[in-house]
Design a protein around this motif. Structure first.
Motif, short mmCIF file in Angstrom:
data_model
loop_
_atom_site.label_atom_id
_atom_site.label_comp_id
_atom_site.label_asym_id
_atom_site.label_seq_id
_atom_site.Cartn_x
_atom_site.Cartn_y
_atom_site.Cartn_z
N LEU A 1 76.28 -26.36 35.03
CA LEU A 1 76.51 -25.85 36.58
C LEU A 1 77.89 -25.29 36.88
CD1 LEU A 1 74.46 -28.81 38.72
CD2 LEU A 1 73.69 -26.20 38.17
N GLN A 2 78.78 -25.81 36.01
CA GLN A 2 80.09 -25.47 36.34
C GLN A 2 80.95 -25.61 34.89
OE1 GLN A 2 81.90 -27.51 40.02
NE2 GLN A 2 80.21 -28.57 39.52
N ASN A 3 81.82 -25.07 34.98
CA ASN A 3 82.94 -25.05 33.70
C ASN A 3 84.18 -24.02 34.04
OD1 ASN A 3 82.93 -22.11 33.40
ND2 ASN A 3 81.06 -22.21 32.07
N HIS A 4 85.25 -24.39 33.22
CA HIS A 4 86.38 -24.04 33.53
C HIS A 4 86.46 -22.55 34.09
CE1 HIS A 4 86.36 -21.67 29.60
NE2 HIS A 4 86.99 -21.05 30.01
N ASP A 5 85.78 -21.62 33.51
CA ASP A 5 85.68 -20.03 33.86
C ASP A 5 85.14 -20.06 35.27
OD1 ASP A 5 86.71 -18.38 32.39
OD2 ASP A 5 85.01 -18.48 30.81
N GLN A 6 83.99 -20.91 35.63
CA GLN A 6 83.10 -20.54 36.99
C GLN A 6 83.95 -21.36 38.07
OE1 GLN A 6 81.20 -18.30 36.19
NE2 GLN A 6 80.46 -18.54 34.34
N ILE A 7 84.87 -22.11 37.86
CA ILE A 7 85.64 -22.62 38.93
C ILE A 7 86.82 -22.20 38.78
CG2 ILE A 7 86.52 -25.08 39.37
CD1 ILE A 7 84.55 -26.53 37.86
N GLY A 8 87.49 -22.13 37.74
CA GLY A 8 89.04 -21.60 37.77
C GLY A 8 89.06 -20.21 38.01
N GLN B 1 92.37 -24.65 39.02
CA GLN B 1 92.95 -23.17 39.41
C GLN B 1 93.65 -22.61 38.15
OE1 GLN B 1 95.50 -24.47 42.64
NE2 GLN B 1 93.75 -23.90 44.33
N PHE B 2 93.81 -21.37 38.47
CA PHE B 2 94.54 -20.64 37.16
C PHE B 2 95.70 -20.78 37.25
CE2 PHE B 2 96.14 -16.30 35.46
CZ PHE B 2 96.00 -16.77 34.26
N PHE B 3 96.46 -21.19 36.08
CA PHE B 3 97.89 -21.53 36.01
C PHE B 3 98.51 -21.09 34.45
CE2 PHE B 3 95.35 -25.32 35.32
CZ PHE B 3 95.75 -25.76 34.00
N VAL B 4 99.97 -20.59 34.66
CA VAL B 4 100.48 -20.23 33.39
C VAL B 4 101.84 -20.67 33.58
CG1 VAL B 4 98.96 -18.23 32.79
CG2 VAL B 4 101.15 -17.79 34.40
N ASP B 5 102.73 -20.57 32.47
CA ASP B 5 104.17 -20.95 32.52
C ASP B 5 104.95 -19.78 32.06
OD1 ASP B 5 106.69 -22.06 32.52
OD2 ASP B 5 106.15 -23.72 31.53
#
Length: 604
Positions: A391-398, A444-448
Motif C-alpha cells: 500500500l506504501q513504499n519509499h517511492d509512493q510516500i517520498g 520526504q526526499f532528502f540529499v546532502d
C-alpha cells in the motif's frame, strides 16, 4: 566461519600481498596512491592496471592517480571512511567471524517484507540502531527487512539511489562489520535481510568512471540520468561482470538473503542473453545451498522474467514489485488521478481486481499516461507469490511533495480495510517502516550536497520543478512550500518515532497489523506452499469486488463492497471466515459500504 567474495578487480588481500586491479581502458597513465606514496602501474591490452603490494595491509588508504592529475577512489572500494571523493580503505573480509553457520534463509512463501531506510529507521540512523529494533519486528510478524540502497553516496544523508560506489556500505551508517552484525542479528531472530541495489545509473557526485573508463557508458541508450550503462557494446563484458560480482558480493560476503533490483526497465540491452537474464542465471548457478530471492522493479510488466520450474522454484527472478496493485489501491482510496495514477483513475476497482487475480493490471494494454503506448505481458499463469504487493513504499510516500503517508490522506477506517485485504491477499506483502502503526512522521526526499552548492541548488530547483505539472503547485508560491531536500531538517522530519506505538491511535493500528500477520502466517502461507491452480474475479455495478484464488490445499476468497449502498453476498457452506470488517453481521449475507469478508475453503 569467514565469508569473502573474490573479484577480479579492487583491493584483495592475498598470500603475496594486497593485489590492486583497476579497469581504466581510456586512461593514458594510472598510478596507485597508497598511504602517501605512489607506485606506477602497467596496463595490459584490455585496459587493466594491476599491482601486488607487500607494503599495503588491511586499513591502508589508497586511490588511483589518473593521467597525472585526478586522484580517484576505487570503484569497487569495500569502504569509504571519507565519503565518495576520499581515498578507499583496504578491508580484509576474513577478519569477521560469522557465528550463524546454520542459517540458509527462509522459503519465499513465508516472506513479509519491511522496507527500511537505515538513516531514518532509528534515532541513531545506523546499522546498530536498526539492529536494536529487529526483535520488535520479529514479534510483529515481519520475516524480512529490506534495506534501501546503502552503496556509498555523497554526504551524510540520501535515499541511497545517488550511490556511486556500490561495493562500499555507506560510512554514515557504520562500518562493514557493523552491517555484518546487523545481518547476523537478523538471522539469529529468524529474519531475512534484503538489499535494494541500483544497476541502472550512478549518482551525480563522485562517479569518476567517466575519467578513465568512458566505455562503461554508452550514448546509444540514454536514460533519465544521462548516458546509459554499457551492457551490450564493446567492453560490456567487464561492465556486466562489475554488476554481477556486486550482486554475488552482497550475497556471499555479507550473507544477504535477497536483492531488489531497482528500475530494471531503465537497463537497455540489445544483446542476448539480456543483462537481466544473465544476472539471475549467474546467481542461481553460483549459490545453490541457500534460499536466495531475487526481486525486480520493472515498470514494463514483463512476465517473462518471473517463470517457475515444475517444482515451483523461480527459474530466474523470484518476484516483482506489483506497482499495478498499489496504484489501483491508491486511486480507489484517494481519488487521485494525476501522474501515473491517470492509468488507474478511470476504473480503479477493475484494475485492482485484475491485478489481485493475475498480477498485472496492464498486460499489453494501452497506457493513457503514456499516450496510448502499450505496456505489459500476460501474467495470469504466474502464482500470486511472483508479485510483491504494498500500500506504501519509499517511492509512493517520498515522491509526494510533502512525503505524506496514506494515513495522512484517507480516513482510518478505509485504511484499516485496505490493510486487511492487502495483508491477507496471497501476494507477498511489503510494508514501509512505521506503516504498521500508521506513523505520523512523513518520509520526504532528502540529499546532502553541502560541499557542492551548485548541485544542491539544481536538486532543490529540480525538486520543485517536478511538481509544476500538478494542479496544486501551478502557483509559484505554492511550489516554494515544498520541503527543501538539501535542508537537514527535511531528513530529521523523516525519522520515525518509536514511542508512537505506545499511544492511541497508533497502538490500535499496531494491534490490527499483528493480528493480520498472525492470520497470514497461520492460514495464507500454507496455501502458498502448495500448487497454484488459478483465480477468478468479478466486479459488480455496485462496486463489489470478489476474487478467488485456488490452490491444491484450498481456496482463498475476498469479497469487498466499495460502493455507497449495502450488497448481498454468498459464502460456501464449508468456507471458514478468516477476517471480517469490525461489527459485521453476516447472518443475512449483507455487506455494508466499505466492508469486506475473507474466507478459506475447498478448492473450487
Amino acid at each position: 566461519m569467514r565469508c569473502v567474495h573474490s573479484m577480479p578487480f579492487g583491493a584483495e588481500i592475498t598470500s603475496d600481498g594486497v593485489r590492486f586491479a583497476l579497469w581504466a581502458p581510456t586512461a593514458r597513465d594510472v598510478r596507485l596512491v597508497l598511504d602517501g606514496a605512489e607506485f606506477p602501474l602497467d596496463a595490459d591490452k584490455d585496459g587493466w592496471y594491476r599491482l601486488v603490494s607487500k607494503e599495503a595491509r588491511a586499513g591502508s588508504r589508497y586511490g588511483y592517480r589518473i593521467d597525472g592529475d585526478l586522484v580517484v577512489p576505487d570503484p569497487t572500494s569495500r569502504f569509504q571512511p571519507d565519503d565518495v571523493h576520499g581515498l578507499s580503505l583496504v578491508v580484509d573480509p576474513r577478519s569477521y567471524t560469522w557465528s550463524d553457520t546454520s542459517w540458509t534463509g527462509r522459503p519465499w512463501e513465508e516472506a513479509v517484507l519491511y522496507e527500511v531506510h537505515v538513516g531514518t529507521a532509528s534515532l541513531e540512523g545506523t546499522y546498530a540502531g536498526l539492529s536494536d529494533r529487529l526483535e520488535f519486528l520479529r514479534d510483529l510478524g515481519i520475516t524480512a527487512i529490506e534495506l534501501m540502497p546503502i552503496g556509498e553516496f555523497p554526504g551524510r544523508r540520501n535515499w541511497g539511489y545517488d550511490g556511486v560506489l556500490p561495493f562500499a556500505p555507506d560510512a554514515a551508517y557504520g562500518s562493514p562489520d557493523d552491517l555484518k552484525r546487523l545481518v547476523e542479528r537478523a538471522h539469529e531472530l529468524g529474519l531475512m535481510v534484503f538489499l535494494d541495489v541500483v544497476y541502472n545509473h550512478f549518482g551525480p557526485s563522485g562517479n569518476y568512471l567517466h575519467a578513465y573508463a568512458k566505455s562503461f557508458f554508452t550514448e546509444r541508450h540514454p536514460t533519465p540520468w544521462g548516458a546509459g550503462i554499457n551492457v551490450d557494446g564493446e567492453g560490456s563484458r567487464i561492465v556486466r561482470d562489475f554488476f554481477f560480482h556486486n550482486a554475488l558480493y552482497w550475497l556471499e560476503e555479507y550473507r544477504i538473503d535477497g536483492l531488489r533490483f531497482d528500475a530494471v526497465h531503465a537497463i537497455t540491452d540489445d544483446g542476448n542473453p539480456h543483462f537481466i537474464e544473465e544476472l539471475a542465471t549467474r546467481i542461481r548457478q553460483h549459490i545453490k545451498n541457500r534460499h536466495v530471492h531475487l526481486v525486480l522493479e520493472n515498470e514494463a510488466n514483463q512476465a517473462r522474467w518471473l517463470g517457475r520450474e515444475a517444482d515451483r522454484r523461480a527459474s530466474l527472478h523470484t518476484a516483482q514489485w506489483a506497482d499495478d496493485i498499489h496504484n489501483s489501491w491508491h486511486a480507489l482510496l484517494t481519488g487521485e488521478n494525476e501522474g501515473y495514477y491517470e492509468d488507474y483513475a478511470n476504473r480503479p476497482l477493475e484494475h485492482l481486481a485484475r491485478a489481485l487475480a493475475e498480477g498485472f493490471a496492464y498486460q499489453g494494454d494501452p497506457s493513457p499516461h503514456k499516450d496510448g503506448v502499450t505496456r505489459g505481458e500476460p501474467s495470469g499463469h504466474l502464482p500470486p507469490s511472483a508479485f510483491i504487493a504494498f500500500l506504501q513504499n519509499h517511492d509512493q510516500i517520498g515522491n509526494r511533495a510533502f512525503g505524506e503517508r496514506l494515513s495522512h490522506l484517507i480516513p482510518a477506517e478505509r485504511l484499516a480495510l485496505a490493510q486487511a485485504l492487502f495483508l491477507l491477499a496471497p501476494q507477498i506483502p511489503l510494508m514501509f517502516m512505521g506503516e504498521e502503526w500508521a506513523a505520523s512522521t512523513p518520509f520526504q526526499f532528502f540529499v546532502d550536497f553541502e560541499n557542492e552548492p551548485d548541485l544542491a541548488k539544481a536538486v532543490r530547483d529540480g525538486r520543485r520543478g517536478e511538481f509544476k505539472r500538478f494542479k496544486a503547485f501551478t502557483d509559484p508560491q505554492m511550489s516554494q512550500t515544498i520541503p527543501d531536500p538539501t535542508d537537514r531538517a527535511t531528513f530529521e522530519r523523516s525519522k520515525i518515532d518509536w514511542s508512537e506505538p505506545e499511544n492511541s491511535p497508533h497502538r490500535e493500528a499496531l494491534s490490527q497489523t499483528r493480528e493480520l500477520l498472525a492470520i497470514r502466517r497461520r492460514e495464507i502461507v500454507p496455501l502458498l506452499k502448495g500448487d497454484y491452480l488459478g483465480s477468478r474475479y468479478t466486479v459488480s455495478r455496485e462496486k463489489t469486488l470478489d476474487v478467488v484464488w485456488n490452490f491444491s490445499d484450498g481456496s482463498l476468497r475476498m469479497t469487498a463492497n466499495f460502493g455507497d449502498g449495502s450488497v448481498t453476498t454468498d459464502r460456501h457452506p464449508s468456507a471458514r471466515i478468516l477476517w471480517t470488517s469490525p461489527n459485521l453481521d453476516l447472518s443475512g449475507g449483507i455487506l455494508p459500504p466499505w466492508s469486506a469478508i475473507v474466507t478459506k475453503g475447498p478448492s473450487a
